[in-house]
Design an enzyme around this catalytic site. Structure first.
Site, mmCIF file in Angstrom:
data_model
loop_
_atom_site.group_PDB
_atom_site.id
_atom_site.type_symbol
_atom_site.label_atom_id
_atom_site.label_comp_id
_atom_site.label_asym_id
_atom_site.label_seq_id
_atom_site.Cartn_x
_atom_site.Cartn_y
_atom_site.Cartn_z
ATOM 1 N N HIS A 35 31.247 38.923 30.539
ATOM 2 C CA HIS A 35 30.466 38.110 31.490
ATOM 3 C C HIS A 35 29.246 38.844 32.089
ATOM 4 O O HIS A 35 29.048 38.948 33.290
ATOM 5 C CB HIS A 35 31.310 37.379 32.535
ATOM 6 C CG HIS A 35 32.146 38.197 33.492
ATOM 7 N ND1 HIS A 35 31.688 39.277 34.178
ATOM 8 C CD2 HIS A 35 33.428 38.023 33.898
ATOM 9 C CE1 HIS A 35 32.639 39.740 34.963
ATOM 10 N NE2 HIS A 35 33.700 38.996 34.799
ATOM 11 N N HIS B 79 46.795 38.083 38.406
ATOM 12 C CA HIS B 79 45.395 37.687 38.671
ATOM 13 C C HIS B 79 45.063 36.491 37.778
ATOM 14 O O HIS B 79 45.410 36.480 36.594
ATOM 15 C CB HIS B 79 44.519 38.902 38.349
ATOM 16 C CG HIS B 79 43.045 38.698 38.436
ATOM 17 N ND1 HIS B 79 42.427 37.855 39.331
ATOM 18 C CD2 HIS B 79 42.033 39.276 37.719
ATOM 19 C CE1 HIS B 79 41.113 37.925 39.153
ATOM 20 N NE2 HIS B 79 40.848 38.758 38.176
ATOM 21 N N GLU C 150 42.108 35.273 36.735
ATOM 22 C CA GLU C 150 40.952 35.247 35.827
ATOM 23 C C GLU C 150 41.457 35.184 34.381
ATOM 24 O O GLU C 150 42.456 35.807 34.009
ATOM 25 C CB GLU C 150 40.051 36.474 36.058
ATOM 26 C CG GLU C 150 38.666 36.255 35.479
ATOM 27 C CD GLU C 150 37.610 37.247 35.990
ATOM 28 O OE1 GLU C 150 37.943 38.187 36.726
ATOM 29 O OE2 GLU C 150 36.420 37.058 35.630
ATOM 30 N N ASP D 271 40.832 36.318 31.512
ATOM 31 C CA ASP D 271 41.089 37.421 30.577
ATOM 32 C C ASP D 271 42.528 37.926 30.707
ATOM 33 O O ASP D 271 43.005 38.665 29.841
ATOM 34 C CB ASP D 271 40.078 38.572 30.741
ATOM 35 C CG ASP D 271 39.888 39.015 32.175
ATOM 36 O OD1 ASP D 271 40.063 38.202 33.090
ATOM 37 O OD2 ASP D 271 39.551 40.198 32.383
ATOM 38 N N HIS E 247 39.994 41.991 42.782
ATOM 39 C CA HIS E 247 38.689 41.575 43.217
ATOM 40 C C HIS E 247 38.564 40.064 43.420
ATOM 41 O O HIS E 247 37.465 39.571 43.682
ATOM 42 C CB HIS E 247 37.621 42.063 42.212
ATOM 43 C CG HIS E 247 37.684 41.355 40.885
ATOM 44 N ND1 HIS E 247 36.579 40.712 40.379
ATOM 45 C CD2 HIS E 247 38.669 41.132 40.014
ATOM 46 C CE1 HIS E 247 36.885 40.161 39.214
ATOM 47 N NE2 HIS E 247 38.138 40.417 38.981
ATOM 48 N N ASP F 147 43.282 44.450 37.533
ATOM 49 C CA ASP F 147 41.930 44.979 37.303
ATOM 50 C C ASP F 147 41.676 46.332 37.986
ATOM 51 O O ASP F 147 40.854 47.128 37.501
ATOM 52 C CB ASP F 147 40.880 43.986 37.820
ATOM 53 C CG ASP F 147 40.632 42.843 36.843
ATOM 54 O OD1 ASP F 147 40.765 43.045 35.628
ATOM 55 O OD2 ASP F 147 40.280 41.743 37.308
ATOM 56 N N TYR G 42 33.134 50.315 35.644
ATOM 57 C CA TYR G 42 33.970 49.157 35.972
ATOM 58 C C TYR G 42 33.949 48.899 37.486
ATOM 59 O O TYR G 42 33.757 47.765 37.935
ATOM 60 C CB TYR G 42 35.411 49.420 35.497
ATOM 61 C CG TYR G 42 36.251 48.181 35.518
ATOM 62 C CD1 TYR G 42 36.317 47.337 34.412
ATOM 63 C CD2 TYR G 42 36.957 47.816 36.657
ATOM 64 C CE1 TYR G 42 37.065 46.178 34.441
ATOM 65 C CE2 TYR G 42 37.703 46.665 36.696
ATOM 66 C CZ TYR G 42 37.763 45.854 35.588
ATOM 67 O OH TYR G 42 38.499 44.693 35.620
ATOM 68 N N HIS H 9 42.963 46.599 32.003
ATOM 69 C CA HIS H 9 41.945 46.911 30.992
ATOM 70 C C HIS H 9 41.970 48.414 30.720
ATOM 71 O O HIS H 9 42.083 49.221 31.660
ATOM 72 C CB HIS H 9 40.533 46.584 31.478
ATOM 73 C CG HIS H 9 40.286 45.131 31.727
ATOM 74 N ND1 HIS H 9 40.170 44.203 30.719
ATOM 75 C CD2 HIS H 9 40.115 44.451 32.880
ATOM 76 C CE1 HIS H 9 39.937 43.014 31.244
ATOM 77 N NE2 HIS H 9 39.910 43.128 32.558
HETATM 78 FE FE1 FEO Z 1 39.162 39.870 37.079
HETATM 79 FE FE2 FEO Z 1 39.945 41.495 34.153
HETATM 80 O O1 FEO Z 1 39.697 40.024 35.290
#
Ligand code: FEO
Length: 392
Positions: free
Chosen positions: A22, A76, A78, A80, A142, A161, A189, A220
């Site tokens: 993104h 989370h 999001e 991903d 986040h 994250d 990051y 990640h």
């Molecule tokens: Fe906030 Fe890796 O997604």
């Protein structure tokens, strides 16, 4: 899959092809880390991006029959990390989805499904057999829904994250890849994903002090296992969350007919001669995400643009938008540039730096058409001020 501790498996997806997350450049790719705990009630912690489903599912199937999974923890919302929950539930339809209240709301908005949710709060526990998992909400680290899962029996933290890095690798641990590479990726990051939320990060770090942490398994990149690396990443998060910087400068600019470039290069040379470490980045060739990482490191930020149609260049306009969103605090800044027949258009640059929370060193330095030697000579004054700021 990799067994990271007895009966705990990494079952994530390696995204070797990813070059842009993104808007954030990811030159080596990334990973979406999911973890499977095989206990009396097998539990999956997070899933992966939608196109990684097959890879994740095959790793899970190599360990257990997925229909046995009783809990999917969504740390989370999001996509991903939660993008495969719906497909996963087709394999384990009896599983409950464990998440924060904000997570439940977010997942319902994304999937329009009323799954069996188990909403947890900070301090709540979930007995999955021999293990009792604990949860810590981490609002705005986040997203509002973000939370961490902790296994006291294993001394492992799964903070999603937080402490992550975009780096694709067949190795699973920081020390296997090389700590320097991973700390660099972790800095990028933090700068691009976490930086606006320093106050919230400090609260999380305070809460983590009470935990025995032998491994940090982010969502990640690589797993932090060596104690020296765990200690260092916690210290770095504290430094970044306090908006501390190093005694260095970054010059970020874009130019039209090389005049703004001339000013940028002269500033760079003068700073260099004063012994101040400096990085010069042209927005023609540098990605915003790399530029913001240098901003996070640097006490002094110099932004320069040429003027086109009475406006700063679109590249600088875009970078200012990015900068204002990430709000690096406690930095000193200066604007500079070259203009044509009228000195107009720089207001956006000056206002943008203020809106990003920067302290302005002095009025912007703008030169008409092509700077001459005496114009460039005039830069010595501001470089001297920068030296004082850096030594002070
Ligand atoms: Fe906030 Fe890796 O997604």
């Amino acid at each position: 899959m990799t067994e990271i501790k007895k009966d705990i498996y990494w079952v994530g997806d390696i995204d070797w092809e990813l070059r842009n997350f993104h808007g954030y450049s990811t030159p080596t790719g990334s990973t979406y880390n999911a973890y499977l705990i095989v206990d009396e009630k097998p539990t999956l912690i997070d899933t992966v991006k939608h196109y990684g489903f097959d890879e994740m599912a095959s790793r899970i199937k190599a360990v257990i029959d997925p229909s046995k999974i009783e809990y999917i923890i969504s740390n989370h919302t999001e996509m991903d990390h939660s993008g495969c929950i719906e497909k996963m539930l087709e394999l384990c339809p009896k599983a409950e989805v464990v998440c924060s209240l904000a997570g439940e709301k977010g997942l319902k908005r994304h999937f329009k499904k009323d799954w069996k949710f188990k909403v947890v709060n900070t301090g709540d526990e979930l007995k999955i057999g021999r293990r009792i998992l604990k949860f810590f909400l981490m609002p705005m680290v986040h997203w509002p829904d973000s939370m961490a899962t902790y296994s006291p029996d294993d001394s492992i933290l799964f903070p999603n994250d937080a402490f992550g890095q975009h780096h694709a690798s067949s190795e699973r641990y920081v020390h296997e890849v090389g700590a320097d590479i991973v700390f660099e990726a972790a800095a990028k990051y933090y700068a691009n994903i976490v930086m606006p939320y320093g106050a919230q990060v400090l609260k999380v770090l305070e809460a983590l002090k009470s935990l025995d942490i032998k491994m940090i398994c982010p969502s990640h990149g690589l797993i932090w296992k060596k104690q020296e690396n765990i200690k260092k990443i916690l210290q770095l998060y504290k430094k970044w969350a306090n908006y501390e910087s190093d005694n260095r400068a970054v010059i970020i600019y874009d130019t039209m007919w090389h005049s703004t470039e001339k000013i940028a290069f002269e500033l760079g040379d003068l700073l260099d001669r004063e012994g101040i470490p400096v990085v010069k980045l042209s927005l023609k060739t540098s990605d915003f995400s790399d530029a913001i990482t240098e901003v996070m490191r640097s006490k002094v930020v110099l932004l320069g643009s040429a003027i086109l149609n009475n406006q700063i260049l679109p590249s600088m306009g875009g970078f200012l938008t990015y900068l204002k969103g990430l709000k690096p605090k406690n930095r000193f800044a200066l604007s500079f540039g070259s203009y044509g027949w009228a000195k107009i258009g720089f207001k956006e640059l000056e206002e943008g730096l203020k809106e990003a929370g920067m302290q302005i060193i002095e009025d912007g330095i703008y030169m008409q058409f092509v700077p001459d030697e005496s114009d460039l000579e005039g830069l010595k004054g501001v470089v001297s001020k920068i030296k004082q700021l850096i030594s002070g």
